[in-house]
Write a protein that holds these residues in place. Structure first.
Motif, PDB file in Angstrom:
ATOM      1  N   UNK A   1      -3.995 -19.541 -10.035  1.00  0.00           N
ATOM      2  CA  UNK A   1      -3.552 -18.684 -11.149  1.00  0.00           C
ATOM      3  C   UNK A   1      -2.226 -19.180 -11.704  1.00  0.00           C
ATOM      4  N   UNK A   2      -2.089 -19.116 -13.016  1.00  0.00           N
ATOM      5  CA  UNK A   2      -0.809 -19.533 -13.596  1.00  0.00           C
ATOM      6  C   UNK A   2       0.190 -18.370 -13.551  1.00  0.00           C
ATOM      7  N   UNK A   3       1.440 -18.715 -13.653  1.00  0.00           N
ATOM      8  CA  UNK A   3       2.518 -17.722 -13.654  1.00  0.00           C
ATOM      9  C   UNK A   3       2.394 -16.815 -14.873  1.00  0.00           C
ATOM     10  N   UNK A   4       2.663 -15.517 -14.718  1.00  0.00           N
ATOM     11  CA  UNK A   4       2.755 -14.697 -15.931  1.00  0.00           C
ATOM     12  C   UNK A   4       3.995 -15.113 -16.725  1.00  0.00           C
ATOM     13  N   UNK A   5       3.998 -14.803 -18.011  1.00  0.00           N
ATOM     14  CA  UNK A   5       5.167 -15.117 -18.844  1.00  0.00           C
ATOM     15  C   UNK A   5       6.422 -14.448 -18.275  1.00  0.00           C
ATOM     16  N   UNK A   6       6.261 -13.168 -17.912  1.00  0.00           N
ATOM     17  CA  UNK A   6       7.387 -12.383 -17.402  1.00  0.00           C
ATOM     18  C   UNK A   6       7.019 -11.754 -16.064  1.00  0.00           C
ATOM     19  N   UNK A   7       7.874 -11.946 -15.075  1.00  0.00           N
ATOM     20  CA  UNK A   7       7.667 -11.293 -13.783  1.00  0.00           C
ATOM     21  C   UNK A   7       8.985 -10.647 -13.364  1.00  0.00           C
ATOM     22  N   UNK A   8       8.992  -9.334 -13.353  1.00  0.00           N
ATOM     23  CA  UNK A   8      10.193  -8.588 -12.944  1.00  0.00           C
ATOM     24  C   UNK A   8       9.906  -7.929 -11.604  1.00  0.00           C
ATOM     25  N   UNK A   9      10.857  -8.071 -10.690  1.00  0.00           N
ATOM     26  CA  UNK A   9      10.656  -7.546  -9.338  1.00  0.00           C
ATOM     27  C   UNK A   9      11.907  -6.804  -8.884  1.00  0.00           C
ATOM     28  N   UNK A  10      11.755  -5.523  -8.619  1.00  0.00           N
ATOM     29  CA  UNK A  10      12.853  -4.684  -8.105  1.00  0.00           C
ATOM     30  C   UNK A  10      14.121  -4.831  -8.940  1.00  0.00           C
ATOM     31  N   UNK A  11      13.965  -4.806 -10.263  1.00  0.00           N
ATOM     32  CA  UNK A  11      15.130  -5.016 -11.132  1.00  0.00           C
ATOM     33  C   UNK A  11      16.017  -3.762 -11.166  1.00  0.00           C
ATOM     34  N   UNK A  12      17.280  -3.978 -10.806  1.00  0.00           N
ATOM     35  CA  UNK A  12      18.286  -2.922 -10.830  1.00  0.00           C
ATOM     36  C   UNK A  12      19.397  -3.352 -11.781  1.00  0.00           C
ATOM     37  N   UNK A  13      19.810  -2.432 -12.650  1.00  0.00           N
ATOM     38  CA  UNK A  13      20.986  -2.712 -13.474  1.00  0.00           C
ATOM     39  C   UNK A  13      21.934  -1.530 -13.385  1.00  0.00           C
ATOM     40  N   UNK A  14      23.115  -1.794 -12.905  1.00  0.00           N
ATOM     41  CA  UNK A  14      24.119  -0.747 -12.749  1.00  0.00           C
ATOM     42  C   UNK A  14      25.331  -1.101 -13.600  1.00  0.00           C
ATOM     43  N   UNK A  15      25.720  -0.181 -14.456  1.00  0.00           N
ATOM     44  CA  UNK A  15      26.949  -0.376 -15.235  1.00  0.00           C
ATOM     45  C   UNK A  15      28.071   0.335 -14.520  1.00  0.00           C
ATOM     46  N   UNK A  62      20.664  -6.616  -9.503  1.00  0.00           N
ATOM     47  CA  UNK A  62      19.880  -7.220  -8.421  1.00  0.00           C
ATOM     48  C   UNK A  62      18.423  -7.242  -8.823  1.00  0.00           C
ATOM     49  N   UNK A  63      17.644  -7.978  -8.064  1.00  0.00           N
ATOM     50  CA  UNK A  63      16.228  -8.114  -8.378  1.00  0.00           C
ATOM     51  C   UNK A  63      15.936  -9.512  -8.867  1.00  0.00           C
ATOM     52  N   UNK A  64      14.672  -9.758  -9.103  1.00  0.00           N
ATOM     53  CA  UNK A  64      14.240 -11.107  -9.444  1.00  0.00           C
ATOM     54  C   UNK A  64      13.533 -11.098 -10.799  1.00  0.00           C
ATOM     55  N   UNK A  65      13.892 -12.051 -11.644  1.00  0.00           N
ATOM     56  CA  UNK A  65      13.251 -12.174 -12.956  1.00  0.00           C
ATOM     57  C   UNK A  65      12.794 -13.618 -13.153  1.00  0.00           C
ATOM     58  N   UNK A  66      11.476 -13.785 -13.200  1.00  0.00           N
ATOM     59  CA  UNK A  66      10.926 -15.102 -13.517  1.00  0.00           C
ATOM     60  C   UNK A  66      10.404 -15.079 -14.944  1.00  0.00           C
ATOM     61  N   UNK A  67      10.908 -16.008 -15.764  1.00  0.00           N
ATOM     62  CA  UNK A  67      10.433 -16.151 -17.145  1.00  0.00           C
ATOM     63  C   UNK A  67       9.790 -17.521 -17.237  1.00  0.00           C
ATOM     64  N   UNK A  68       8.543 -17.562 -17.629  1.00  0.00           N
ATOM     65  CA  UNK A  68       7.718 -18.781 -17.584  1.00  0.00           C
ATOM     66  C   UNK A  68       7.880 -19.482 -16.230  1.00  0.00           C
ATOM     67  N   UNK A  69       7.921 -18.680 -15.173  1.00  0.00           N
ATOM     68  CA  UNK A  69       8.001 -19.241 -13.827  1.00  0.00           C
ATOM     69  C   UNK A  69       9.391 -19.655 -13.383  1.00  0.00           C
ATOM     70  N   UNK A  70      10.351 -19.607 -14.310  1.00  0.00           N
ATOM     71  CA  UNK A  70      11.709 -20.019 -13.941  1.00  0.00           C
ATOM     72  C   UNK A  70      12.551 -18.811 -13.565  1.00  0.00           C
ATOM     73  N   UNK A  71      13.327 -18.952 -12.504  1.00  0.00           N
ATOM     74  CA  UNK A  71      14.122 -17.833 -12.007  1.00  0.00           C
ATOM     75  C   UNK A  71      15.387 -17.678 -12.844  1.00  0.00           C
ATOM     76  N   UNK A  72      15.323 -16.767 -13.828  1.00  0.00           N
ATOM     77  CA  UNK A  72      16.484 -16.601 -14.705  1.00  0.00           C
ATOM     78  C   UNK A  72      17.557 -15.724 -14.069  1.00  0.00           C
ATOM     79  N   UNK A  73      17.194 -14.968 -13.009  1.00  0.00           N
ATOM     80  CA  UNK A  73      18.219 -14.127 -12.378  1.00  0.00           C
ATOM     81  C   UNK A  73      19.295 -14.972 -11.698  1.00  0.00           C
ATOM     82  N   UNK A  74      19.001 -16.248 -11.497  1.00  0.00           N
ATOM     83  CA  UNK A  74      19.997 -17.109 -10.841  1.00  0.00           C
ATOM     84  C   UNK A  74      20.723 -18.028 -11.828  1.00  0.00           C
ATOM     85  N   UNK A  75      20.359 -17.938 -13.112  1.00  0.00           N
ATOM     86  CA  UNK A  75      20.932 -18.872 -14.077  1.00  0.00           C
ATOM     87  C   UNK A  75      22.331 -18.478 -14.546  1.00  0.00           C
TER      88      UNK A  75
END
Ligand code: ADP
Ligand code: MG
Length: 246
Positions: A1-15, A62-75
């Motif tokens: 299976x190919x990667x989905x365009x967007x994969x969000x996992x346990x995404x938390x955003x705290x201001x 916190x959490x993980x965001x893959x966009x076109x399979x690339x981990x943008x949460x670490x960019x």
């Protein structure tokens, strides 16, 4: 299976504001591949925050965001700007066009940032304006265009790169109901041409044109439903004709 365009996992955003923490997103899991996706939810439920994360304008706490399979949460910032320019187009409620320049120049702007040379830039900007039905108004300035036409210019600007993902925060929020349906018809065409579109709306009437509706409540997903999208083009035929613009 190919990667989905967007994969969000346990995404938390705290201001953090002083000593107050606002938990805008509290653990969002979401996969999006293709479609016209409407994000709904009450004011303050985290819709814009989610769109900013998806659009790589902001990073999750916190959490993980893959966009076109690339981990943008670490960019870092530069990498994020790069991926943003390459795959994502943005549309806003308030159009956000430069007022003192023509439609053509507005649409050329992202290509200029991408270093596309003059002649090629003009050609592609013209093509994008034709794609949104404004081929005859390329030299008009925003103040010579109706709200719907201005939003079309903004959409042309959003798709003029090799955009695969279009992110739109309340794109019909400033438009009358017929014009809103026209914009949804355009989004449906772009979706059929293979662009994934994620839009925020308050209006169930607008969400009806989406292929999937995701509802947020207090920073978590409350529901996520695929549906048969209502055909906006067919709907337009049943509405009274538009005012004639000169
Ligand atoms: P929506 O778009 O659904 O109205 P938002 O994502 O804008 O919701 O906001 C979600 C929550 O996060 C709200 O409580 C809002 O006040 C807060 N919030 C949004 N942006 C910021 C920010 N930049 N700083 C502090 N709090 C914010
Ligand atoms: Mg919002």
């Amino acid at each position: 299976m190919t990667e989905p365009l967007i994969h969000l996992e346990s995404i938390v955003k705290t201001y953090v504001m002083g000593d107050v923490e606002v938990r805008a997103l509290r653990g969002v899991d979401l996969d999006i591949d293709q479609g016209l996706i409407a994000i709904m939810g009450a004011s303050g439920s985290g819709k814009s925050t989610l769109m900013n994360v998806i659009g790589c304008l902001d990073r999750p706490t916190s959490g993980k965001y893959l966009l076109t399979g690339q981990d943008v949460s670490k960019m870092g910032h530069n990498e994020l700007a790069d991926i943003r320019n390459k795959v994502i187009g943005f549309v806003f409620q308030s159009f956000q066009l430069l007022t003192r320049t023509s439609a053509l120049e507005n649409v050329e702007l992202p290509l200029m940032y991408a270093g596309v040379a003059g002649r090629e830039r003009h050609r592609r900007a013209r093509e994008a304006l034709e794609r949104v039905g404004l081929g005859g108004r390329v030299h008009h300035h925003p103040n010579q265009l109706s709200g719907g036409q201005q939003q079309r210019v903004a959409i042309a600007r959003a798709i003029v790169g090799r955009t695969r993902l279009l992110v739109a925060d309340e794109p019909t929020g400033n438009l009358d109901s017929r014009t809103s349906v026209e914009i949804m018809a355009l989004f449906q065409e772009l979706w059929r041409e293979g662009i994934t579109i994620i839009l925020v709306t308050h209006e169930p009437d607008i969400a009806a044109y989406a292929s999937r509706v995701v509802v947020l409540k207090d920073g978590v997903l409350r529901s996520d439903v695929e549906q048969q999208a209502r055909d906006a083009r067919a709907e337009l035929a049943t509405l009274p004709p538009p005012e004639v613009l000169t």
